[in-house]
Design a protein around this motif. Structure first.
Motif, PDB file in Angstrom:
ATOM      1  N   LYS A 107     -36.793 -37.395   6.254  1.00 17.84           N
ATOM      2  CA  LYS A 107     -37.132 -39.314   6.539  1.00 17.84           C
ATOM      3  C   LYS A 107     -37.417 -39.724   5.987  1.00 17.84           C
ATOM      4  O   LYS A 107     -37.140 -40.709   5.489  1.00 17.84           O
ATOM      5  CB  LYS A 107     -36.816 -39.092   8.217  1.00 17.84           C
ATOM      6  N   LYS A 125     -26.140 -30.534  10.948  1.00 16.42           N
ATOM      7  CA  LYS A 125     -24.915 -30.060  12.255  1.00 16.42           C
ATOM      8  C   LYS A 125     -23.799 -31.359  11.167  1.00 16.42           C
ATOM      9  O   LYS A 125     -22.685 -31.154  11.712  1.00 16.42           O
ATOM     10  CB  LYS A 125     -25.606 -31.492  13.307  1.00 16.42           C
ATOM     11  N   GLU A 126     -23.885 -32.427  10.414  1.00 19.33           N
ATOM     12  CA  GLU A 126     -22.897 -33.270  10.045  1.00 19.33           C
ATOM     13  C   GLU A 126     -22.192 -32.067   9.270  1.00 19.33           C
ATOM     14  O   GLU A 126     -21.131 -32.364   9.190  1.00 19.33           O
ATOM     15  CB  GLU A 126     -23.480 -34.563  10.089  1.00 19.33           C
ATOM     16  N   HIS A 178     -31.843 -30.623  11.021  1.00 21.18           N
ATOM     17  CA  HIS A 178     -31.160 -30.465  12.139  1.00 21.18           C
ATOM     18  C   HIS A 178     -29.877 -31.409  11.823  1.00 21.18           C
ATOM     19  O   HIS A 178     -28.807 -31.033  12.211  1.00 21.18           O
ATOM     20  CB  HIS A 178     -31.667 -30.616  13.342  1.00 21.18           C
ATOM     21  N   ASP A 179     -30.432 -32.645  11.785  1.00 19.38           N
ATOM     22  CA  ASP A 179     -28.988 -33.125  11.768  1.00 19.38           C
ATOM     23  C   ASP A 179     -28.140 -32.917  10.241  1.00 19.38           C
ATOM     24  O   ASP A 179     -26.600 -33.425  10.306  1.00 19.38           O
ATOM     25  CB  ASP A 179     -29.446 -35.146  11.524  1.00 19.38           C
ATOM     26  N   ASP A 206     -26.261 -26.459  23.308  1.00 20.32           N
ATOM     27  CA  ASP A 206     -27.242 -27.373  22.983  1.00 20.32           C
ATOM     28  C   ASP A 206     -27.980 -27.078  24.127  1.00 20.32           C
ATOM     29  O   ASP A 206     -27.877 -26.740  24.716  1.00 20.32           O
ATOM     30  CB  ASP A 206     -26.770 -28.579  23.547  1.00 20.32           C
ATOM     31  N   PHE A 233     -35.418 -33.572  10.152  1.00 20.45           N
ATOM     32  CA  PHE A 233     -33.867 -34.580   9.673  1.00 20.45           C
ATOM     33  C   PHE A 233     -33.268 -33.101   9.048  1.00 20.45           C
ATOM     34  O   PHE A 233     -32.045 -33.816   9.489  1.00 20.45           O
ATOM     35  CB  PHE A 233     -34.855 -34.989   8.681  1.00 20.45           C
ATOM     36  N   THR A 255     -31.162 -26.875  19.197  1.00 18.65           N
ATOM     37  CA  THR A 255     -29.632 -26.790  18.902  1.00 18.65           C
ATOM     38  C   THR A 255     -29.765 -24.983  18.524  1.00 18.65           C
ATOM     39  O   THR A 255     -30.200 -25.435  17.310  1.00 18.65           O
ATOM     40  CB  THR A 255     -28.578 -28.176  18.016  1.00 18.65           C
ATOM     41  N   LYS A 292     -34.426 -30.459  16.953  1.00 20.80           N
ATOM     42  CA  LYS A 292     -33.226 -31.851  16.646  1.00 20.80           C
ATOM     43  C   LYS A 292     -34.625 -33.077  15.941  1.00 20.80           C
ATOM     44  O   LYS A 292     -33.584 -33.667  15.935  1.00 20.80           O
ATOM     45  CB  LYS A 292     -33.172 -32.637  18.372  1.00 20.80           C
TER      46      LYS A 292
END
Length: 205
Positions: free
Chosen positions: A85, A57-58, A53-54, A123, A51, A128, A48
């Motif tokens: 990031k 996910k989105e 990962h997000d 989760d 960067f 994830t 998680k």
């Protein structure tokens, strides 16, 4: 407990890439595999803190580039030892192309790529697991896939044993960075690969 026993597990190494808005990014992962063949689904597990990962996910989409034994350590350093990031990992990086889904895949040091769409997320606390359907895939070369054991033995630089002059030496098991001191601070972070003190081993001279 000998943590090196984990190196005996046979699993590969991959560059996971994603795109969110106008931002492309990628990171190294070592947990991916096919979970069903009909329909064709794969799973990936991502920290998680990454960067990418997000972004996965989105956006719900990703590419997985399978690293081969021809992969150079610089590829691992580029996608694994710096964060998206603060760095644009694709700025000036030419060993890539875009697939039909508009995401980059890596063309050097890889033998295949898979494009997938996320169907389910599990989760796991720090990580994830993404279960995804395969949208497209292509074999890029006949080079054998790089296992984690192969990376440890043949790709990751093997630092020479330091001459410590009687000092205690701690070495990062991920990138080989050496820290000298009687005690390694519990909150120490490797300045090269950003791994914690738990990934350091005591080296005796």
């Amino acid at each position: 407990m000998d943590k090196k026993a984990m190196y005996c597990l046979s699993y590969g190494l991959f560059v996971l890439t994603a795109r969110l808005g106008e931002k492309d990014n990628g990171c190294i992962i070592n947990t991916a595999g096919q979970v069903t063949s009909t329909p064709n689904r794969i799973s990936i597990t991502v920290n998680k803190d990454n960067f990418t990962h997000d972004m996965v996910k989105e956006s719900g989409k990703f590419n997985l580039s399978v690293l081969s034994e021809k992969a150079d350590f610089s590829l691992f350093r580029h996608f694994g030892f710096q964060s998206g990031k603060s760095v644009n990992k694709f700025d000036g990086f030419s060993s890539c192309r875009k697939s039909e889904n508009g995401l980059f895949y890596i063309t050097e040091g890889t033998n295949a790529y898979i494009s997938a769409s996320v169907e389910q997320m599990i989760d796991l606390g720090t990580h994830t697991m993404f279960i995804a359907s395969v949208d497209d895939m292509e074999v890029l070369s006949a080079d054998p896939s790089a296992t984690y054991a192969y990376y440890q033995a043949n790709i990751k630089p093997q630092p020479e044993k330091p001459v410590s002059g009687g000092k205690t030496v701690w070495r990062c098991t991920v990138c080989g960075y050496v820290y000298e001191g009687e005690e390694l601070p519990a909150d120490f972070i490797c300045p090269l690969c950003k791994h914690p003190a738990s990934d350091f081993e005591k080296v005796t001279s």
